[in-house]
Design a protein around this motif. Sequence first.
Motif, PDB file in Angstrom:
ATOM      1  N   HIS A 165      -4.954  -0.856   2.681  1.00 31.46           N
ATOM      2  CA  HIS A 165      -4.567  -2.268   2.797  1.00 31.46           C
ATOM      3  C   HIS A 165      -5.652  -3.189   2.241  1.00 31.46           C
ATOM      4  O   HIS A 165      -5.366  -4.143   1.520  1.00 31.46           O
ATOM      5  CB  HIS A 165      -4.290  -2.601   4.274  1.00 31.46           C
ATOM      6  CG  HIS A 165      -4.021  -4.055   4.533  1.00 31.46           C
ATOM      7  ND1 HIS A 165      -2.842  -4.665   4.156  1.00 31.46           N
ATOM      8  CD2 HIS A 165      -4.776  -5.022   5.117  1.00 31.46           C
ATOM      9  CE1 HIS A 165      -2.887  -5.953   4.510  1.00 31.46           C
ATOM     10  NE2 HIS A 165      -4.042  -6.185   5.090  1.00 31.46           N
ATOM     11  N   ALA A 185      -5.691  -3.273  -1.585  1.00 30.27           N
ATOM     12  CA  ALA A 185      -4.434  -3.633  -2.259  1.00 30.27           C
ATOM     13  C   ALA A 185      -4.566  -4.839  -3.199  1.00 30.27           C
ATOM     14  O   ALA A 185      -4.126  -4.766  -4.348  1.00 30.27           O
ATOM     15  CB  ALA A 185      -3.318  -3.846  -1.239  1.00 30.27           C
ATOM     16  N   SER A 222       0.867  -1.190   0.000  1.00 26.55           N
ATOM     17  CA  SER A 222       0.000   0.000   0.000  1.00 26.55           C
ATOM     18  C   SER A 222       0.894   1.227   0.000  1.00 26.55           C
ATOM     19  O   SER A 222       1.737   1.382   0.882  1.00 26.55           O
ATOM     20  CB  SER A 222      -0.870   0.021   1.258  1.00 26.55           C
ATOM     21  OG  SER A 222      -1.560  -1.189   1.379  1.00 26.55           O
TER      22      SER A 222
END
Length: 305
Positions: free
Chosen positions: A283, A286, A256
């Motif tokens: 996150h 991602a 990230s």
Amino acid sequence: YDFNVKGELRHLDTNESFVFSYYKNAYEQNHKRYQVLVHLITQYVYELLERVCMLQKVYIPTGAKEDEPRSFFFMSENALSSSSLIVLLQDRGVFRAGQWGQRTTVKEGLVHGTQIPFIKMALQSHRGVIVLNPNDNFVALKTENERLSFPTREGALTSMESVWWMPKRGSSSPEEHTIYVWDHFISKSAVENVAFIAHGYGGLVFVDLLVHRKWEVMNKVYSVAFIDSMHNTQHQSGSDPQVQEWLQKYCREWVSNSKPLDKAVGSVVKVNCPTVSAGTEKHGLAPSCCLHAIFKYLKSMLKAK
């Protein structure tokens, strides 16, 4: 609530996203409501894996007794006899096989929160797929207990229901689950080209497998795509130069980051594999953001092999 044609979770009457704080100032009630929702989503994703992705549910341990608690994972029909195989290894959490993240599935929908786009892309390129279920470790056993409490006028004994968590043999932790599937399925198969896509804690679990089954893994696995991985090469491998060299040569990590997708990201902390941007700072998003970049990378690694 239901998923619409775009795979977004919406209220059937209002068409609004899921409301977390449904009851005013009642965290417990809201949390319970959320838990019911994610339990239903888990079952729904399992159903999609079988019905839409045509994956088969495989129960483990293989020689389980009738009353023994079992775990399971999913795999495509000819996964163990295919020329190449992709293994999906999710992050740690309460979510189960087929999901990258629970909140991401609720807030962003099936395209971002589940592994279905990865499974479809792997199957389209004629690869076998295994979807691990590393977080399915225990079964709850409810027991009625006589428990001593503070004396009341009615008497001292009250009946309490307590929950015992019983570990599932071969799957009591993400690490054990992954090694079990490796030992009993992947390592015994004829597949010579295996790739892993590992998110978050899943990266640490893969490195654990690499350390414990070093030569087997190095012989069968041609590449690993890490996404925001939690592994620590030096700490986990005890500074084994062969493990470190292998990770550097055959792996890439997407993290990230604010940089554009696939741009190199210098990492001060880790001395392991090349690190590039996932094209998002979130996150949870991602995996879906670097889906195409990962498959492009794995394709080039397989070609190089």
